[in-house]
Design a protein around this motif. Structure first.
Motif, mmCIF file in Angstrom:
data_model
loop_
_atom_site.group_PDB
_atom_site.id
_atom_site.type_symbol
_atom_site.label_atom_id
_atom_site.label_comp_id
_atom_site.label_asym_id
_atom_site.label_seq_id
_atom_site.Cartn_x
_atom_site.Cartn_y
_atom_site.Cartn_z
ATOM 1 N N UNK A 82 0.789 -1.220 0.000
ATOM 2 C CA UNK A 82 0.000 0.000 0.000
ATOM 3 C C UNK A 82 0.828 1.281 0.000
ATOM 4 N N UNK A 83 2.114 1.198 0.346
ATOM 5 C CA UNK A 83 2.934 2.410 0.407
ATOM 6 C C UNK A 83 3.008 3.139 -0.938
ATOM 7 N N UNK A 84 3.224 2.446 -2.080
ATOM 8 C CA UNK A 84 3.295 3.186 -3.348
ATOM 9 C C UNK A 84 1.958 3.699 -3.849
ATOM 10 N N UNK A 85 0.841 3.220 -3.298
ATOM 11 C CA UNK A 85 -0.484 3.577 -3.809
ATOM 12 C C UNK A 85 -0.988 4.866 -3.187
ATOM 13 N N UNK A 86 -1.829 5.560 -3.932
ATOM 14 C CA UNK A 86 -2.522 6.717 -3.373
ATOM 15 C C UNK A 86 -3.590 6.252 -2.392
ATOM 16 N N UNK A 87 -4.112 7.190 -1.618
ATOM 17 C CA UNK A 87 -5.086 6.835 -0.581
ATOM 18 C C UNK A 87 -6.334 6.148 -1.133
ATOM 19 N N UNK A 88 -6.874 6.533 -2.305
ATOM 20 C CA UNK A 88 -8.047 5.797 -2.809
ATOM 21 C C UNK A 88 -7.779 4.314 -3.050
ATOM 22 N N UNK A 89 -6.526 3.943 -3.278
ATOM 23 C CA UNK A 89 -6.212 2.541 -3.510
ATOM 24 C C UNK A 89 -6.047 1.731 -2.247
ATOM 25 N N UNK A 90 -6.008 2.404 -1.071
ATOM 26 C CA UNK A 90 -5.805 1.679 0.179
ATOM 27 C C UNK A 90 -7.009 0.817 0.553
ATOM 28 N N UNK A 91 -8.165 1.125 -0.019
ATOM 29 C CA UNK A 91 -9.345 0.303 0.281
ATOM 30 C C UNK A 91 -9.224 -1.095 -0.338
ATOM 31 N N UNK A 92 -8.243 -1.291 -1.199
ATOM 32 C CA UNK A 92 -7.999 -2.611 -1.789
ATOM 33 C C UNK A 92 -7.130 -3.482 -0.902
ATOM 34 N N UNK A 93 -6.740 -2.996 0.250
ATOM 35 C CA UNK A 93 -5.817 -3.743 1.109
ATOM 36 C C UNK A 93 -6.396 -5.107 1.491
ATOM 37 N N UNK A 94 -7.650 -5.139 1.896
ATOM 38 C CA UNK A 94 -8.270 -6.408 2.310
ATOM 39 C C UNK A 94 -8.372 -7.379 1.139
ATOM 40 N N UNK A 95 -8.707 -6.857 -0.059
ATOM 41 C CA UNK A 95 -8.843 -7.726 -1.229
ATOM 42 C C UNK A 95 -7.494 -8.329 -1.612
ATOM 43 N N UNK A 96 -6.458 -7.496 -1.646
ATOM 44 C CA UNK A 96 -5.137 -7.994 -2.041
ATOM 45 C C UNK A 96 -4.572 -8.954 -1.003
ATOM 46 N N UNK A 97 -4.798 -8.665 0.266
ATOM 47 C CA UNK A 97 -4.324 -9.572 1.312
ATOM 48 C C UNK A 97 -5.046 -10.912 1.238
ATOM 49 N N UNK A 98 -6.358 -10.877 1.039
ATOM 50 C CA UNK A 98 -7.122 -12.123 0.911
ATOM 51 C C UNK A 98 -6.667 -12.916 -0.318
ATOM 52 N N UNK A 99 -6.407 -12.207 -1.418
ATOM 53 C CA UNK A 99 -5.946 -12.879 -2.631
ATOM 54 C C UNK A 99 -4.588 -13.535 -2.406
ATOM 55 N N UNK A 100 -3.703 -12.818 -1.717
ATOM 56 C CA UNK A 100 -2.378 -13.370 -1.442
ATOM 57 C C UNK A 100 -2.475 -14.643 -0.591
ATOM 58 N N UNK A 101 -3.249 -14.605 0.473
ATOM 59 C CA UNK A 101 -3.396 -15.771 1.339
ATOM 60 C C UNK A 101 -4.103 -16.917 0.614
ATOM 61 N N UNK A 102 -5.063 -16.586 -0.226
ATOM 62 C CA UNK A 102 -5.791 -17.609 -0.979
ATOM 63 C C UNK A 102 -4.865 -18.342 -1.941
ATOM 64 N N UNK A 103 -4.082 -17.576 -2.724
ATOM 65 C CA UNK A 103 -3.156 -18.201 -3.667
ATOM 66 C C UNK A 103 -2.058 -18.971 -2.944
ATOM 67 N N UNK A 104 -1.571 -18.406 -1.840
ATOM 68 C CA UNK A 104 -0.528 -19.087 -1.075
ATOM 69 C C UNK A 104 -1.032 -20.410 -0.518
ATOM 70 N N UNK A 105 -2.261 -20.421 -0.019
ATOM 71 C CA UNK A 105 -2.839 -21.651 0.535
ATOM 72 C C UNK A 105 -3.005 -22.710 -0.552
#
Length: 227
Positions: A59-82
Motif C-alpha cells: 500500500x505504500x506506493x499507492x494513493x489513498x483511494x487505492x488503500x481500500x484494496x488492502x483487504x482484497x489484495x491480502x485475501x488474494x495473497x493468502x488464498x493463492x498461497x494456501x
C-alpha cells in the motif's frame, strides 16, 4: 507412459469424494482454537506482524483511494498461497495449475482496476495508451501496441502462475519416478537423485510463495496506474 505424468493435475477421489476437501478441512482444525485471551499465542502475533508488513509493502506506493484494496489484495495473497502450498501435500492437486481458475482470478481483478481508472480519472487512464512526446506518424501504431499490451496483462498473470507451478510439479514427478526406477539397480545414483528431489521440493515451496506474491504485486502495480 508420458501421459501418466499429467495425472497429478487431476483431483484424486476416494469413494467418489475428492480428497482435496479432506486436505482443506484438516489444517484449520489443527490451527484454529478457541481461547479467552486477547492475544492467544506467539503464532498469532507473528501472523499479525506478517500481515502488517505485507500490507505496508503493497500500500505504500499507492494513493489513498487505492488503500481500500488492502483487504482484497491480502485475501488474494493468502488464498493463492494456501492453494499453492496445498498442492505439495500427498493425495492432493494444485488448483492453481489450472489456467481456467487463474484466468478467472486475473481477468475480473484486472478489469476492476481498469474500470476504476476510467471512472475516476479517464483522461490519465487513456493517456497511458499514448506516451508523451510521441511523434505524430507513430501515434496510431503506439496506440494499437499499448492497447494490445493492456489486454495481454490478465493473460500474462494467469499464464505465469500456471506455467511456473506446472513446470515445478512435472519436474518433481519426473525426478521422483527416476528415483524409484533406479533404486533396485543403481542405489548410489538413486540416493543422489533423492537428494536432488529434496532440494527441488524446497525450491518448489519457495516458488509457491513467490508466485502468490508476484501475482498480487503485479495486480497492485496495475491498480497504482489507475488510482
Amino acid at each position: 507412459m508420458n501421459l501418466n505424468f499429467f495425472d497429478q493435475f487431476l483431483s484424486p477421489q476416494l469413494l467418489g469424494v475428492p480428497l482435496i476437501l479432506l486436505a482443506m478441512i484438516i489444517p484449520p482444525t489443527l490451527i484454529f482454537t478457541t481461547t479467552n485471551r486477547l492475544v492467544p499465542n506467539r503464532l498469532i502475533i507473528l501472523q499479525s506482524w506478517m500481515v502488517f508488513m505485507f500490507t505496508k509493502q503493497l500500500m505504500t506506493p499507492l494513493n489513498k483511494p487505492g488503500h481500500k484494496w488492502a483487504a482484497i489484495l491480502l485475501s488474494l495473497m493468502l488464498f493463492l498461497l494456501s492453494l499453492n502450498m496445498l498442492g505439495l501435500l500427498p493425495y492432493t492437486f494444485t488448483p492453481t495449475t489450472q489456467l481456467s481458475m487463474n484466468m478467472g482470478l486475473a481477468v475480473p481483478l484486472w478489469l476492476a482496476t481498469v474500470l476504476i481508472g476510467l471512472r475516476n480519472q479517464p483522461t490519465i487512464s487513456l493517456g497511458h495508451l499514448l506516451p508523451e512526446g510521441t511523434p505524430t506518424p507513430l501515434i496510431p501504431i503506439l496506440i494499437i501496441i499499448e492497447t494490445i499490451s493492456l489486454f495481454i496483462r490478465p493473460l500474462a498473470l494467469g499464464v505465469r502462475l500456471t506455467a511456473n507451478l506446472t513446470a515445478g510439479h512435472l519436474l518433481i514427478q519426473l525426478i521422483s519416478t527416476a528415483t524409484f526406477v533406479l533404486l533396485p539397480t543403481m542405489t548410489t545414483t538413486a540416493a543422489l537423485t533423492f537428494i536432488v528431489l529434496l532440494l527441488l521440493t524446497g525450491l518448489e515451496v519457495a516458488v509457491a510463495m513467490i508466485q502468490a506474491y508476484v501475482f498480487t504485486l503485479l495486480l497492485s502495480l496495475y491498480l497504482q496506474e489507475n488510482v
